[in-house]
Design a protein around this motif. Structure first.
Motif, PDB file in Angstrom:
ATOM      1  N   ALA A 100       0.781  -1.175   0.239  1.00 27.81           N
ATOM      2  CA  ALA A 100       0.046  -0.049   0.141  1.00 27.81           C
ATOM      3  C   ALA A 100       0.866   1.246   0.049  1.00 27.81           C
ATOM      4  O   ALA A 100       1.985   1.065   0.266  1.00 27.81           O
ATOM      5  CB  ALA A 100      -0.867   0.017   1.211  1.00 27.81           C
ATOM      6  N   TYR A 101       0.377   2.274  -0.267  1.00 30.25           N
ATOM      7  CA  TYR A 101       1.009   3.716  -0.774  1.00 30.25           C
ATOM      8  C   TYR A 101       0.197   4.607  -0.412  1.00 30.25           C
ATOM      9  O   TYR A 101      -0.814   4.845  -0.730  1.00 30.25           O
ATOM     10  CB  TYR A 101       1.718   3.622  -1.908  1.00 30.25           C
ATOM     11  N   LEU A 102       0.595   5.384   0.642  1.00 26.37           N
ATOM     12  CA  LEU A 102      -0.263   6.846   1.116  1.00 26.37           C
ATOM     13  C   LEU A 102       0.614   8.022   0.829  1.00 26.37           C
ATOM     14  O   LEU A 102       1.737   7.955   1.313  1.00 26.37           O
ATOM     15  CB  LEU A 102      -0.623   6.763   2.512  1.00 26.37           C
ATOM     16  N   GLU A 103       0.086   9.071   0.338  1.00 25.36           N
ATOM     17  CA  GLU A 103       0.537  10.365   0.419  1.00 25.36           C
ATOM     18  C   GLU A 103       0.596  11.174   1.853  1.00 25.36           C
ATOM     19  O   GLU A 103      -0.604  11.173   2.304  1.00 25.36           O
ATOM     20  CB  GLU A 103       0.255  11.269  -0.896  1.00 25.36           C
ATOM     21  N   LYS A 104       1.600  12.062   2.121  1.00 26.24           N
ATOM     22  CA  LYS A 104       1.408  12.714   3.191  1.00 26.24           C
ATOM     23  C   LYS A 104       0.866  14.206   2.652  1.00 26.24           C
ATOM     24  O   LYS A 104       1.076  14.462   1.603  1.00 26.24           O
ATOM     25  CB  LYS A 104       2.774  13.047   3.997  1.00 26.24           C
ATOM     26  N   PRO A 105       0.128  14.774   3.318  1.00 30.34           N
ATOM     27  CA  PRO A 105      -0.221  14.736   4.741  1.00 30.34           C
ATOM     28  C   PRO A 105      -1.177  13.405   4.639  1.00 30.34           C
ATOM     29  O   PRO A 105      -2.193  13.503   3.603  1.00 30.34           O
ATOM     30  CB  PRO A 105      -0.942  15.905   5.100  1.00 30.34           C
ATOM     31  N   ILE A 106      -1.223  12.538   5.655  1.00 27.80           N
ATOM     32  CA  ILE A 106      -1.910  11.398   5.554  1.00 27.80           C
ATOM     33  C   ILE A 106      -3.405  11.679   5.840  1.00 27.80           C
ATOM     34  O   ILE A 106      -3.601  12.788   7.006  1.00 27.80           O
ATOM     35  CB  ILE A 106      -1.574  10.147   6.462  1.00 27.80           C
ATOM     36  N   SER A 107      -4.409  11.106   5.590  1.00 21.00           N
ATOM     37  CA  SER A 107      -5.735  11.182   6.125  1.00 21.00           C
ATOM     38  C   SER A 107      -5.858  10.080   7.313  1.00 21.00           C
ATOM     39  O   SER A 107      -5.498   8.822   7.050  1.00 21.00           O
ATOM     40  CB  SER A 107      -6.777  10.684   5.114  1.00 21.00           C
ATOM     41  N   VAL A 108      -6.231  10.345   8.487  1.00 25.53           N
ATOM     42  CA  VAL A 108      -6.128   9.600   9.672  1.00 25.53           C
ATOM     43  C   VAL A 108      -6.950   8.447   9.295  1.00 25.53           C
ATOM     44  O   VAL A 108      -6.733   7.075   9.539  1.00 25.53           O
ATOM     45  CB  VAL A 108      -6.562  10.159  11.179  1.00 25.53           C
TER      46      VAL A 108
END
Length: 131
Positions: A100-108
């Motif tokens: 998985a891959y998330l971009e910052k700023p992250i959604s909580v």
């Protein structure tokens, strides 16, 4: 309770991630120096690794390669996070081994959902200790 290792060189981000994971019933271990990540992972045998991509010394791509190359850790899912997503980064990060891959700023909410999904897919313990 799942064991989750967070590799992040920013103290505020590591605290945020670890606090979120702890609030969801997980045991979070923070590693600020990527050079210590392999040793820590071999010692704690995490159910999930969350790593920043932009790290000094050993970047997240290199770290994922090392983790995936270690027999004891090859099965551990990796969630990558980065503030610097450029053209083609998603594919490059997934090809390096990120589940998985998330971009910052992250959604909580998205962070928590992604952690839960990755743990469920691997059969790791849930918040209540069940599989």
């Amino acid at each position: 309770m799942a064991k989750i290792m967070v590799v992040e060189d920013n103290a505020l981000n590591i605290k945020l991630f670890c606090d979120l994971l702890t609030a969801h019933g997980h045991e979070a271990t923070g590693v600020m120096d990527s050079r210590e990540a392999m040793e820590t992972a071999l010692r704690i045998e995490p159910d999930l690794v969350i790593t920043d991509i932009q790290l000094p010394y050993l970047d997240g791509i290199e770290l994922m390669g090392l983790l995936k190359g270690e027999e004891k850790l090859a099965h551990v899912p990796i969630m990558a996070v980065t503030a610097y997503a450029g053209e083609g980064d998603d594919e490059r990060i997934r090809n390096a081994g990120a589940a998985a891959y998330l971009e910052k700023p992250i959604s909580v909410a998205r962070f928590a959902e992604t952690v839960a999904r990755l743990l469920e897919e691997t059969g790791a313990p849930n918040e209540d200790g069940t599989h």
